[in-house]
Motif scaffolding. Structure first.
Motif, PDB file in Angstrom:
ATOM      1  N   GLN A  72      -4.813  -5.893  14.688  1.00 27.93           N
ATOM      2  CA  GLN A  72      -4.041  -5.157  15.676  1.00 27.93           C
ATOM      3  C   GLN A  72      -3.320  -6.096  16.640  1.00 27.93           C
ATOM      4  OE1 GLN A  72      -6.193  -2.051  17.636  1.00 27.93           O
ATOM      5  NE2 GLN A  72      -4.645  -1.725  19.205  1.00 27.93           N
TER       6      GLN A  72
ATOM      7  N   ARG B 241       2.854  -4.723   3.994  1.00 29.06           N
ATOM      8  CA  ARG B 241       2.205  -4.988   5.278  1.00 29.06           C
ATOM      9  C   ARG B 241       1.795  -6.451   5.385  1.00 29.06           C
ATOM     10  NH1 ARG B 241       0.127   0.395   4.208  1.00 29.06           N
ATOM     11  NH2 ARG B 241       0.798   1.796   5.876  1.00 29.06           N
TER      12      ARG B 241
ATOM     13  N   ASN C 126       0.328  -4.982   9.866  1.00 26.50           N
ATOM     14  CA  ASN C 126      -0.935  -4.406   9.411  1.00 26.50           C
ATOM     15  C   ASN C 126      -1.883  -4.280  10.611  1.00 26.50           C
ATOM     16  OD1 ASN C 126      -3.125  -3.538   7.985  1.00 26.50           O
ATOM     17  ND2 ASN C 126      -3.162  -5.225   6.541  1.00 26.50           N
ATOM     18  N   TYR C 127      -1.672  -3.218  11.384  1.00 25.30           N
ATOM     19  CA  TYR C 127      -2.486  -3.006  12.578  1.00 25.30           C
ATOM     20  C   TYR C 127      -3.957  -2.826  12.230  1.00 25.30           C
ATOM     21  CZ  TYR C 127       1.676  -2.398  15.512  1.00 25.30           C
ATOM     22  OH  TYR C 127       2.836  -2.608  16.203  1.00 25.30           O
ATOM     23  N   ARG C 128      -4.232  -2.226  11.101  1.00 20.55           N
ATOM     24  CA  ARG C 128      -5.621  -1.970  10.729  1.00 20.55           C
ATOM     25  C   ARG C 128      -6.399  -3.279  10.549  1.00 20.55           C
ATOM     26  NH1 ARG C 128      -4.624   0.622   6.512  1.00 20.55           N
ATOM     27  NH2 ARG C 128      -5.086  -0.935   4.919  1.00 20.55           N
ATOM     28  N   THR C 129      -5.754  -4.278   9.973  1.00 19.44           N
ATOM     29  CA  THR C 129      -6.419  -5.552   9.728  1.00 19.44           C
ATOM     30  C   THR C 129      -6.386  -6.468  10.942  1.00 19.44           C
ATOM     31  OG1 THR C 129      -6.025  -5.461   7.359  1.00 19.44           O
ATOM     32  CG2 THR C 129      -6.349  -7.649   8.311  1.00 19.44           C
TER      33      THR C 129
ATOM     34  N   GLU D 272       0.847  -1.185   0.000  1.00 22.70           N
ATOM     35  CA  GLU D 272       0.000   0.000   0.000  1.00 22.70           C
ATOM     36  C   GLU D 272       0.884   1.237   0.000  1.00 22.70           C
ATOM     37  OE1 GLU D 272      -3.910  -1.535   2.468  1.00 22.70           O
ATOM     38  OE2 GLU D 272      -2.130  -0.972   3.613  1.00 22.70           O
TER      39      GLU D 272
END
Length: 227
Positions: free
Chosen positions: A188, A140, A183-186, A135
């Motif tokens: 955490q 990530r 990838n904390y968004r996906t 991205e």
């Protein structure tokens, strides 16, 4: 790592995580997808994909989907190939110059780690994670929640307590990224576990790859951030 009998096709759709429909030389073909991740940003209608013709006539699918073009990036998305590429790379003594042993698939506790390594008297466990998500120039992992990944990280932390060294090696299956981060968004929890592991002494490494239509090779270290 080399493939055989590679052909370029056009992706149409992925009705489930195991198969994809592609157009090859004007004919619709069903391919086995060698990656059970979501890969939604990669497998878009009209994308150029690379498929390997299989030699087993008894298989239901004649081809395996192993790569895709995403803009200027050529991405290998074969989830089985990172371990093979890492083993080839380790045996070249690129990471451990005093390497004496590389043993794949070694059990420890309730986990089976990708590699057990001995080098200069050091005992090392290594877990390998293939990365296909990019991205804006950042690689990530993961692209979907991975409880198994967290379990392996916790086991590596336990191994350190017993005198082993421990590594998590993220194999970025492309060139052209500037850095790697969890990838904390996906997921955490995975990112937090990785950060905790780094603080406990687990080595977190990321390497990109030289990727062609029919090959992949570990290349250069990539900066790891946010862990």
């Amino acid at each position: 790592m080399k493939y055989n009998n590679i052909k370029e096709a056009v992706f149409q759709e992925r009705p489930n995580r195991f198969i994809a429909h592609v157009m090859l030389d004007g004919h619709r073909e069903i391919c086995h997808v060698k990656n059970t991740g979501r890969c939604r940003e990669l497998l878009t209608p009209g994308a150029s994909v690379f498929i390997e013709e299989c030699s087993n006539p008894a298989r239901k699918t004649k081809y395996d989907l192993i790569g895709v073009k995403k803009g200027h990036l050529l991405i290998n998305m074969d989830s089985q190939v990172p371990n093979k590429a890492v083993e080839e790379w380790l045996l070249k003594k690129e990471l451990f110059i005093d390497l004496t042993l590389v043993r794949p698939e070694t059990k420890y506790g309730s986990s089976r780690f990708d590699f057990y390594i001995e080098a200069g008297g050091r005992r090392i466990f290594m877990e390998v994670k293939g990365v296909t998500l990019e991205e804006e120039g950042v690689a990530r992992f993961p692209d979907a929640p991975t409880l198994r990944g967290i379990k392996h990280i916790h086991e590596l932390m336990e191994a350190i307590k017993e005198g082993y060294e421990a590594y998590v090696l993220f194999v970025i299956q492309m060139k052209g990224v500037s850095s790697f981060e969890p990838n904390y968004r996906t997921h955490q929890e995975f990112g937090e576990a990785l950060k905790q592991a780094a603080e406990a002494g687990v080595h977190i490494l990321a390497y990109d790859c030289i990727v062609t239509e029919d090959s992949i090779e570990i290349d250069r270290q990539v900066r790891v951030e946010k862990c």
